[in-house]
Design a protein around this motif. Structure first.
Motif, PDB file in Angstrom:
ATOM      1  N   PHE A   1     -13.682  75.867  52.558  1.00 52.08           N
ATOM      2  CA  PHE A   1     -13.475  76.017  51.113  1.00 52.08           C
ATOM      3  C   PHE A   1     -12.034  76.446  50.822  1.00 52.08           C
ATOM      4  O   PHE A   1     -11.411  75.959  49.871  1.00 52.08           O
ATOM      5  CB  PHE A   1     -14.451  77.040  50.536  1.00 52.08           C
TER       6      PHE A   1
ATOM      7  N   MET B   1     -15.881  73.182  41.870  1.00 54.70           N
ATOM      8  CA  MET B   1     -15.765  74.010  43.070  1.00 54.70           C
ATOM      9  C   MET B   1     -16.133  75.457  42.775  1.00 54.70           C
ATOM     10  O   MET B   1     -16.619  76.180  43.660  1.00 54.70           O
ATOM     11  CB  MET B   1     -14.369  73.896  43.654  1.00 54.70           C
TER      12      MET B   1
ATOM     13  N   VAL C   1     -18.104  69.875  47.355  1.00 49.68           N
ATOM     14  CA  VAL C   1     -16.694  70.116  47.689  1.00 49.68           C
ATOM     15  C   VAL C   1     -16.107  68.869  48.341  1.00 49.68           C
ATOM     16  O   VAL C   1     -14.981  68.452  48.031  1.00 49.68           O
ATOM     17  CB  VAL C   1     -16.561  71.344  48.615  1.00 49.68           C
TER      18      VAL C   1
END
Length: 504
Positions: free
Chosen positions: A216, A289, A348
């Motif tokens: 991430f 996100m 993502v």
């Protein structure tokens, strides 16, 4: 061991679990050992009193009503482990097995499981000697606990199966001799206490989650680099927009991307351009996100609680010398957490691939087609984008929730199961795939930024650009890219793209 993590089952946090995942030495605290000894004494009193208690002096599952005579209780526990050590598939990574052992120490350390301190010493010795039992990944449905994986873990301590001693795999009996350990002999209740539990599912899910945390961070960097490569607008990251919505993940993502872009000369160079809005995959990064980040944070909360949970059966209570059968071994919370990680990271990767698709499309980006100056003879990043699309499509299939499935086992006695280990393993696969998708985006974004030279990106993105270029050089003409893409994928999984970023 003076620098070891002291595992306090009464106080476990996400940062401590992260350190365990990274391989920090660990030992159970002394207070836990006192509780363990007291709990073992309860089991001794129950056995001496002649009361019939599931798992202590009865059979298991559908055989729970079969009373076992005292002289066969040791045989009962031995047979339990050997009969349940029947997993298949590739072995779990050794760092996941290590985390399983640490979680088992935490759960047993609460003092409600009835195992002797000798059992704790045997588990602790595995960590101390970096000796990891070989545990097949498949065979658990996540209730009654992770029976097969945990049985393989304990069977190794009894001299069965294999143990990986600091990277050398050998028969478990030989490994115990090398380590100076006697094969473990189990007392009443101990076999059940050791294999009833969610530690395998939780360890696999935590592994996926900590990898997702690193990925991430790289996704935030890649997204910001793509904004600069596109000469996109920074206005969507204005904190006032996100504050009005109030979603915490969105607020964090917007702030991170704005900070990464701060100081970019590329941004300054088109301050008065006529572009009104960028594609959603660029300007909606905080919304998409950020929602994923909130899901990951919730999974972290669930798994942190589960890490020190008492999840075996029956549970032993010292205040009245009772052993109560319940269902804490059912891993439904872990299953939901695994599926949550999978779904969050799937998105993502999905939005990342769309940014790459925009960058390689000259109609959308204003950059050379497929980010190559000599198109036609050179295909540029045409097929890396296809690879990213393939990974995203694979992730969509993997993201179907395992937690909504169930299948009855043990002749219908265990008629609803969680599928937690399957959810966790799928999440881990998705995270690896997303790292590959992001590798493609980073290559594309770096190539796009190169086209804006000598106008420079921000200092922080410049450092990320340099890291990309340390792995894969600017694509001046077509070359064999697979090894460079794989190396960049590995670098994403290794972390360090956004060092101060944590999901919880």
């Amino acid at each position: 061991m003076s620098s070891a993590i002291v595992l306090d089952p009464e106080s476990v946090d996400f940062a401590t679990l992260r350190r365990l995942w990274r391989g920090a030495p660990a030992r159970l605290d002394n207070g836990a050992r006192e509780r363990i000894a007291a709990s073992a004494e309860v089991v001794d009193r129950i056995v001496a009193g002649g009361e019939t208690v599931y798992g202590v002096n009865t059979g298991f599952g559908l055989l729970a009503n079969t009373r076992i005579p005292s002289e066969r209780l040791a045989e009962l526990q031995r047979n339990l482990i050997l009969s349940h050590a029947c997993g298949l598939g590739d072995p779990l990574p050794r760092h996941v097995v290590r985390l399983m052992i640490a979680l088992k120490l935490l759960g047993l350390g609460r003092g409600y499981s009835g195992v002797r301190p000798e059992v704790i010493d045997a588990l602790q010795a595995l960590i101390d000697h970096d000796a990891m039992p070989v545990v097949p990944a498949q065979g658990s449905v996540g209730a009654s606990g992770d029976l097969a994986p945990l049985a393989h873990l304990i069977a190794a301590l009894m001299g069965f199966g294999q143990i990986d001693v600091a990277g050398a795999i050998m028969p478990a009996a030989d490994a115990l001799v090398r380590l100076g350990m006697a094969p473990l002999e189990l007392g009443p209740k101990e076999g059940l206490a050791l294999i009833n539990g969610t530690q395998a599912s939780t360890a696999i899910a935590l592994d996926a989650l900590f990898a997702a945390e690193r990925v991430f961070g790289a996704a935030l960097v890649a997204g910001a680099m793509s904004v600069d490569a596109l000469k996109g607008s920074i206005k969507p990251f204005d904190p006032r927009i996100s504050a009005l919505r109030g979603q915490p993940g969105q607020i964090r993502v917007a702030a991170q991307i704005a900070a990464l872009l701060d100081g970019s000369a590329i941004i300054a160079s088109h301050a008065r351009c006529g572009r009104v809005q960028d594609p959603y995959s660029f300007r909606c990064q905080p919304q998409v996100m950020g929602a994923s980040l909130d899901l990951l944070a919730n999974a972290a909360r669930t798994l942190t609680i589960e890490a020190a949970a008492v999840t075996d059966n029956p549970i032993v209570f010292g205040e009245d010398d009772s052993a109560i059968s319940g269902g804490n071994f059912h891993a439904q919370p872990v299953a939901f957490a695994g599926d949550t990680i999978a779904i969050a990271m799937c998105e993502v990767g999905s939005i990342s691939e769309r940014r790459t698709a925009v960058l390689v499309d000259p109609k959308m980006s204003g950059l050379p087609a497929f980010l190559t100056e000599d198109g036609g003879v050179n295909s540029g990043l045409m097929i890396p984008q296809v690879t990213a699309a393939a990974l995203v499509s694979e992730n969509k299939s993997l993201a179907f929730p395992a937690s909504v499935d169930s299948i009855p086992t043990s002749a219908g006695q265990e008629d609803h199961v969680s599928m937690a280990p399957i959810a966790a393993r799928k999440a881990a696969s998705i995270v690896r795939n997303v790292a590959g998708v992001l590798a493609v985006e980073l290559i594309a974004a770096a190539q796009g930024i190169d086209f804006h030279a000598p106008v420079a990106t921000s200092e922080r993105l410049g450092a990320a650009h340099a890291r990309v270029r340390g792995i894969t050089a600017r694509l001046a003409q077509d070359r064999y890219l697979a090894d460079e893409m794989r190396a960049l994928q590995a670098a994403i999984l290794d972390g360090g793209w956004l060092d101060d970023f944590t999901i919880a």
